[in-house]
Design a protein around this motif. Structure first.
Motif, PDB file in Angstrom:
ATOM      1  N   GLU A 355      31.436  45.685  41.736  1.00  0.00           N
ATOM      2  CA  GLU A 355      31.694  46.008  43.135  1.00  0.00           C
ATOM      3  C   GLU A 355      32.655  45.000  43.759  1.00  0.00           C
ATOM      4  OE1 GLU A 355      27.887  46.192  44.948  1.00  0.00           O
ATOM      5  OE2 GLU A 355      27.371  48.150  44.075  1.00  0.00           O
ATOM      6  N   ARG A 356      32.442  43.704  43.439  1.00  0.00           N
ATOM      7  CA  ARG A 356      33.346  42.681  43.970  1.00  0.00           C
ATOM      8  C   ARG A 356      34.756  42.843  43.408  1.00  0.00           C
ATOM      9  NH1 ARG A 356      28.636  39.368  43.539  1.00  0.00           N
ATOM     10  NH2 ARG A 356      29.281  38.600  41.499  1.00  0.00           N
ATOM     11  N   LEU A 357      34.835  43.179  42.107  1.00  0.00           N
ATOM     12  CA  LEU A 357      36.144  43.406  41.491  1.00  0.00           C
ATOM     13  C   LEU A 357      36.870  44.583  42.128  1.00  0.00           C
ATOM     14  CD1 LEU A 357      35.409  42.841  37.684  1.00  0.00           C
ATOM     15  CD2 LEU A 357      36.916  41.472  39.127  1.00  0.00           C
ATOM     16  N   ASP A 358      36.112  45.634  42.441  1.00  0.00           N
ATOM     17  CA  ASP A 358      36.717  46.811  43.085  1.00  0.00           C
ATOM     18  C   ASP A 358      37.314  46.442  44.439  1.00  0.00           C
ATOM     19  OD1 ASP A 358      36.022  48.373  40.963  1.00  0.00           O
ATOM     20  OD2 ASP A 358      34.184  49.166  41.886  1.00  0.00           O
ATOM     21  N   ILE A 359      36.577  45.605  45.191  1.00  0.00           N
ATOM     22  CA  ILE A 359      37.077  45.165  46.505  1.00  0.00           C
ATOM     23  C   ILE A 359      38.362  44.358  46.335  1.00  0.00           C
ATOM     24  CG2 ILE A 359      36.587  43.690  48.496  1.00  0.00           C
ATOM     25  CD1 ILE A 359      33.620  44.466  48.155  1.00  0.00           C
ATOM     26  N   LYS A 360      38.359  43.433  45.347  1.00  0.00           N
ATOM     27  CA  LYS A 360      39.540  42.612  45.101  1.00  0.00           C
ATOM     28  C   LYS A 360      40.727  43.464  44.662  1.00  0.00           C
ATOM     29  CE  LYS A 360      37.733  38.590  46.035  1.00  0.00           C
ATOM     30  NZ  LYS A 360      38.189  37.838  47.227  1.00  0.00           N
ATOM     31  N   GLU A 361      40.442  44.478  43.815  1.00  0.00           N
ATOM     32  CA  GLU A 361      41.524  45.341  43.342  1.00  0.00           C
ATOM     33  C   GLU A 361      42.144  46.117  44.496  1.00  0.00           C
ATOM     34  OE1 GLU A 361      39.992  47.779  40.244  1.00  0.00           O
ATOM     35  OE2 GLU A 361      39.977  46.174  38.756  1.00  0.00           O
ATOM     36  N   LYS A 362      41.309  46.564  45.441  1.00  0.00           N
ATOM     37  CA  LYS A 362      41.840  47.261  46.612  1.00  0.00           C
ATOM     38  C   LYS A 362      42.719  46.332  47.458  1.00  0.00           C
ATOM     39  CE  LYS A 362      38.092  50.635  47.033  1.00  0.00           C
ATOM     40  NZ  LYS A 362      36.942  51.101  47.841  1.00  0.00           N
ATOM     41  N   GLU A 363      42.274  45.066  47.605  1.00  0.00           N
ATOM     42  CA  GLU A 363      43.069  44.103  48.375  1.00  0.00           C
ATOM     43  C   GLU A 363      44.402  43.840  47.687  1.00  0.00           C
ATOM     44  OE1 GLU A 363      40.619  40.683  48.769  1.00  0.00           O
ATOM     45  OE2 GLU A 363      39.323  41.566  50.308  1.00  0.00           O
ATOM     46  N   ILE A 364      44.372  43.684  46.356  1.00  0.00           N
ATOM     47  CA  ILE A 364      45.604  43.440  45.598  1.00  0.00           C
ATOM     48  C   ILE A 364      46.551  44.628  45.722  1.00  0.00           C
ATOM     49  CG2 ILE A 364      46.528  43.161  43.264  1.00  0.00           C
ATOM     50  CD1 ILE A 364      43.984  41.514  42.626  1.00  0.00           C
ATOM     51  N   ALA A 365      45.980  45.854  45.617  1.00  0.00           N
ATOM     52  CA  ALA A 365      46.798  47.065  45.725  1.00  0.00           C
ATOM     53  C   ALA A 365      47.446  47.148  47.105  1.00  0.00           C
ATOM     54  CB  ALA A 365      45.946  48.299  45.457  1.00  0.00           C
ATOM     55  N   ASN A 366      46.700  46.748  48.137  1.00  0.00           N
ATOM     56  CA  ASN A 366      47.232  46.760  49.500  1.00  0.00           C
ATOM     57  C   ASN A 366      48.374  45.763  49.650  1.00  0.00           C
ATOM     58  OD1 ASN A 366      47.337  47.512  52.224  1.00  0.00           O
ATOM     59  ND2 ASN A 366      45.954  45.860  52.819  1.00  0.00           N
ATOM     60  N   LEU A 367      48.189  44.570  49.068  1.00  0.00           N
ATOM     61  CA  LEU A 367      49.239  43.554  49.143  1.00  0.00           C
ATOM     62  C   LEU A 367      50.479  43.978  48.358  1.00  0.00           C
ATOM     63  CD1 LEU A 367      47.082  40.320  48.733  1.00  0.00           C
ATOM     64  CD2 LEU A 367      48.275  41.062  50.791  1.00  0.00           C
ATOM     65  N   LYS A 368      50.250  44.605  47.203  1.00  0.00           N
ATOM     66  CA  LYS A 368      51.387  45.094  46.404  1.00  0.00           C
ATOM     67  C   LYS A 368      52.172  46.146  47.174  1.00  0.00           C
ATOM     68  CE  LYS A 368      49.723  44.294  41.685  1.00  0.00           C
ATOM     69  NZ  LYS A 368      49.278  44.942  40.418  1.00  0.00           N
ATOM     70  N   ASN A 369      51.436  46.992  47.895  1.00  0.00           N
ATOM     71  CA  ASN A 369      52.101  48.035  48.676  1.00  0.00           C
ATOM     72  C   ASN A 369      52.948  47.419  49.792  1.00  0.00           C
ATOM     73  OD1 ASN A 369      52.564  50.802  49.427  1.00  0.00           O
ATOM     74  ND2 ASN A 369      51.172  50.463  51.152  1.00  0.00           N
ATOM     75  N   LYS A 370      52.386  46.400  50.455  1.00  0.00           N
ATOM     76  CA  LYS A 370      53.139  45.727  51.508  1.00  0.00           C
ATOM     77  C   LYS A 370      54.379  45.040  50.939  1.00  0.00           C
ATOM     78  CE  LYS A 370      49.320  44.892  54.720  1.00  0.00           C
ATOM     79  NZ  LYS A 370      48.514  43.875  55.422  1.00  0.00           N
TER      80      LYS A 370
END
Length: 454
Positions: A355-370
């Motif tokens: 669950e923590r990894l999923d949250i981190k992956e979403k944050e990374i994906a958001n930063l990559k998009n930005k």
């Protein structure tokens, strides 16, 4: 309110309820109901092929743990036909119809078991997933689902216009998944899975048929007339015997299931209330409702035995006076399968980490998009000023920058806001400002633009 007014009020209320809850207003003719149900009991030709394909679809869904696939299999399954035929036949005293419906259901059940067993023998996936395990331990609620689902089904069948009730009943009562799970038990040698799943399947079809019998009797559907009175009496005796033989074990098992579920509920409430310590957690609870044995596994600070004994003494107040509580702390050994406990703990830790990894992956994906958006905009910052000066002679100098606009999402705009600062000769008219903004929007493909000029 006078007595007469009160009397009229209750008469009106009864009339309204009778009108609203009436099942006879849109009931189909007895001949139509009879033809409809008899036409669906046959299990041969296309129906048999559809059944086999539905079994394979459900088996794949259970194998890969896909709820959507399992629901799809239940929608195309023709199993409801012979089950409704059994209940309907019992309701109109048609022993020959009951016999044919039973034979067709037996054929369908056998084909379903063989098909699912063959699939699971071939499939390289032999792990019991959660969707499959959910069909191995029937509960009292499955009895209620079968009963109420069957009532809805037979009411739908007896309407003038066919509705989508039967597919919904097929999904709710879940006839296909337990039959496929029984096939998994046969293929893998897990006999507890086979018996548990097949029992769930039995509960479902018995109570669906019972529901059909109740509704048909309530509607007073025309009963079959026998030329030979002795044959009629013998058929009625057979029907009563079959109904009793079918109902008694199911009723007894349903009573047992209710008792087991009540016991498990009491144990869960007791453990959550009493075994609640600041630095000690309950890792696992094993409940054997048949023997009334409770095993609780604790991890963390050691809890004194005197405190555990004090907790056990309160079990009678929670309705668990006949239960035996055994508490294991931090890997204590007895007759306990420690490997299972460790597996469960590791699984919990893995789930939390995942669950923590999923949250981190979403944050990374958001930063990559930005970052991607910023990279896409880099050429705008260098080329836009030169293009502006060429297209709009009044512009002497321009600076293009970007910022994050939190209100943009509510206005269906890009959250990346472009800001254009201009140094111009003289003044820009409103028309010229709009022209510059429109050009910038098209050039950058971003409608969230702000313009400032000196």
């Amino acid at each position: 309110m006078t007595e007469l007014q009160e009397h009229r009020f209750w008469l009106n209320a009864k009339e309204i309820l009778r009108d609203r809850l009436s099942l006879t207003e849109d009931k189909a003719d007895d001949d139509v109901i009879d033809e409809r149900i008899r036409g669906d009991i046959h299990m041969k030709g296309a129906n048999l092929w559809i059944l086999m394909f539905a079994i394979l679809v459900a088996s794949v869904g259970l194998n890969v743990n896909s709820t959507a696939v399992i629901i799809g299999a239940m929608l195309i399954s023709p199993l409801m036909g012979p089950i409704m035929g059994i209940g309907y036949g019992a309701g109109i005293n048609d022993f020959s119809l009951i016999n044919r419906a039973f034979k067709n259901l037996a054929i369908a059940t056998l084909i379903g078991l063989l098909t699912s067993t063959l699939y699971f023998l071939i499939s390289p996936l032999d792990t019991a997933q959660s969707e499959l395990l959910a069909r191995t331990t029937p509960t009292a609620w499955d009895v209620l689902i079968g009963l109420f689902g069957g009532l809805a089904g037979i009411v739908g069948v007896t309407r003038k216009e066919k509705s989508n009730v039967i597919p919904g009943v097929a999904i709710a009562t879940a006839l296909m998944p337990p039959l496929c799970t029984a096939g998994f038990g046969l293929a893998t040698g897990h006999w507890s899975y086979f018996f548990g799943a097949f029992y769930l399947y039995t509960i479902n079809f018995v109570f669906i048929a019972l529901s059909a019998f109740i509704i048909v009797r309530a509607f007073n559907v025309t009963e079959k007339k026998y030329v030979d009175p002795d044959l009629a009496k013998r058929a009625q005796r057979y029907i009563v015997a079959i109904a009793i033989i079918t109902m008694l074990p199911s009723s007894y098992l349903a009573y047992q299931l209710v008792g087991e579920e009540v016991f498990k509920g009491k144990v869960t409430a007791f453990v959550n209330d009493q075994l609640n310590f600041p630095n000690t957690n309950v890792a696992q609870v094993k409940i054997d409702a048949k023997t009334h044995k409770i095993k609780v596994f604790l991890i963390g600070d050691h809890v004194p035995q005197s405190e555990l004994d004090n907790i056990a003494s309160r079990m009678a107040n929670a309705g668990l006076d006949k239960a035996l509580l055994k508490v294991y702390q931090n890997g204590e050994r007895d007759d306990v399968d420690i490997s299972t406990l460790k597996t469960d703990i590791v699984a919990d830790l893995y789930q939390n980490s995942q669950e923590r990894l999923d949250i981190k992956e979403k944050e990374i994906a958001n930063l990559k998009n930005k970052l991607r958006l910023m990279n896409n905009n880099i050429d705008y910052f260098s080329s836009v000023p030169d293009e502006l000066q060429t297209l709009f002679p009044k512009v002497k100098r321009s600076i293009l920058s970007q910022s994050y606009d939190p209100k943009a999402a509510d206005q269906n705009l890009s959250t990346t806001q472009l800001i254009l600062n201009l140094d111009v000769k003289g003044r820009l008219s409103k028309k010229e400002q709009e022209q510059i903004k429109e050009w910038l929007k098209k050039r950058t493909k971003n409608n969230n633009v702000e313009l400032f000029y000196d």
